[in-house]
Design an enzyme around this catalytic site. Sequence first.
Site, PDB file in Angstrom:
ATOM      1  N   ASP A 266     110.636   8.282  23.895  1.00 53.77           N
ATOM      2  CA  ASP A 266     110.722   8.179  22.440  1.00 53.77           C
ATOM      3  C   ASP A 266     111.067   6.728  22.100  1.00 53.77           C
ATOM      4  OD1 ASP A 266     111.420   8.114  19.790  1.00 53.77           O
ATOM      5  OD2 ASP A 266     112.537   9.996  19.815  1.00 53.77           O
TER       6      ASP A 266
ATOM      7  N   PHE B 128     118.746  11.423  20.024  1.00 54.94           N
ATOM      8  CA  PHE B 128     118.293  11.571  18.635  1.00 54.94           C
ATOM      9  C   PHE B 128     116.774  11.524  18.608  1.00 54.94           C
ATOM     10  CE2 PHE B 128     116.867  10.457  14.446  1.00 54.94           C
ATOM     11  CZ  PHE B 128     117.585  11.343  13.664  1.00 54.94           C
TER      12      PHE B 128
ATOM     13  N   LYS C  86     108.335   4.562  12.709  1.00 52.97           N
ATOM     14  CA  LYS C  86     109.118   3.535  12.026  1.00 52.97           C
ATOM     15  C   LYS C  86     108.334   2.248  11.771  1.00 52.97           C
ATOM     16  CE  LYS C  86     113.635   5.445  12.546  1.00 52.97           C
ATOM     17  NZ  LYS C  86     114.211   6.215  13.627  1.00 52.97           N
TER      18      LYS C  86
HETATM   19  C1  LIG Z   1     114.191   7.694  13.637  1.00 49.13           C
HETATM   20  C2  LIG Z   1     113.956   8.352  14.936  1.00 49.13           C
HETATM   21  C3  LIG Z   1     113.246   9.555  15.041  1.00 49.13           C
HETATM   22  C4  LIG Z   1     112.809  10.351  13.842  1.00 49.13           C
HETATM   23  O1  LIG Z   1     111.966   9.670  12.988  1.00 49.13           O
HETATM   24  P1  LIG Z   1     111.762  10.204  11.472  1.00 49.13           P
HETATM   25  O2  LIG Z   1     110.665   9.345  10.948  1.00 49.13           O
HETATM   26  O3  LIG Z   1     113.062  10.005  10.771  1.00 49.13           O
HETATM   27  O4  LIG Z   1     111.392  11.640  11.571  1.00 49.13           O
HETATM   28  C5  LIG Z   1     113.008  10.054  16.305  1.00 49.13           C
HETATM   29  N1  LIG Z   1     113.429   9.403  17.403  1.00 49.13           N
HETATM   30  C6  LIG Z   1     114.127   8.246  17.340  1.00 49.13           C
HETATM   31  C7  LIG Z   1     114.555   7.569  18.601  1.00 49.13           C
HETATM   32  C8  LIG Z   1     114.423   7.689  16.109  1.00 49.13           C
HETATM   33  O5  LIG Z   1     115.148   6.558  16.039  1.00 49.13           O
END
Ligand SMILES: *Cc1c(COP(=O)(O)O)cnc(C)c1O
Length: 413
Positions: free
Chosen positions: A236, A151, A265
């Site tokens: 990520d 994700f 986040k």
């Molecule tokens: C939430 C998330 C994203 C995307 O972030 P947004 O601010 O919703 O675009 C990308 N990678 C990971 C691992 C995430 O948990």
Amino acid sequence: MNAHTSTTATIPSADSLIATEQALGAHNYKPIDVVLTKGEGVWVWDTDGTKYLDCLSAYSAVNQGHCHPRILEAMVSQAQRLTLTSRAFRNDQLAPFYEELAALTGSHKILPMNSGAEAVESAIKAVRKWGYEVRGVPENQAEIIVCSNNFHGRTIGVVGFSTDPTARTNFGPFAPGFKVVPFGDLTAFEDAVTPNTVGFLVEPIQGEAGVIIPPQGYFPAVRKLCTDHGITLILDEIQTGLGRTGKLLAESHEGIEADVTLIGKALSGGFYPVSAVLSNTEVLGVLQPGQHGSTFGGNPLACAIARAALKALVEEGMIENSAKMGAYFMERLRAIRSNKVREVRGRGLMLAVELHPEAGGARRYCEALRRKGVLAKDTHETTIRIAPPLVITEDQVDWAIERFEAVLGGMEI
Ligand SMILES: *Cc1c(COP(=O)(O)O)cnc(C)c1O
């Protein structure tokens, strides 16, 4: 009717707010039907005044707890002074934001963006460009390897290499240049590498996939392969980073360092969308004026908020608390006697309860938990994800455990 009565009379009920959302909003979410109106620390309140322990933390965006007073103060005072200049001009918050973030993470170059998906897109752009200009990959041939069940966000670029049919079906055509390998499978990764591989984009722990921790030794071996083949390792850490797993970055659990790290986040403590690409000088060094940008990226309000969010995280011991309370929460979850639970796993305060398929789906349990005052989120049918703010205390864990015990151990479904 005077103005006062007319306002009170028109406070809408939770049901009518839900109905309006349903009527006017795109139905791209299916929320638990609790309408929240206030938050403080680990607690949130709905429109009827019922209090809940937040065990999702907006997918780890509110690691510092809801409405953290220091971040709030920084936001309000910066908002009164200067909010947005665009990068056409400089602002006095960007440099200290860079300085503090670099000192904390050991990064040499930073690219500020807004959402997590934008940070992912930005990293892909920079790593491709680096592949052509530094590695000498032939034009348009750069390949990036990603993992199944990843994700990384919701943009066209990102869902193009998702393996989740819900995320990608009928959104094509997608960008080429991505190869998918199973997460945690070193041989598959090695086999996918070609001379044109410029990057490996991966989550240290797959969050949305249900808190999936790779086998021990996977990441050190991945790190070595990337170094040997000149592949940029892009971690990520948008969800795993900033204390969630009990360390500042989840890479520390693996004893490795990424070439490019993505954070978002909790970088704002939930006050504002702020993300960043952290890298060595070589990769972000390829971006020249005009080649990439964002109107809001690096704005003074975002920078002031992020500075306060990072200070709160570090100075208030939230990362250590995440490690300690995470271990305690996991131990207590594992001690719950229930024939519905297959496994409890996690790292720090990134926890998951995996139910047996016969248990009847995680959603029901999340609805039952909600009725008892705990907000947790189901994922992938059988997983209950638990990720409270990192400020949670032992008493609050105990309070939550009583509810989990009642729902998982008892017959109260
Ligand atoms: C939430 C998330 C994203 C995307 O972030 P947004 O601010 O919703 O675009 C990308 N990678 C990971 C691992 C995430 O948990």
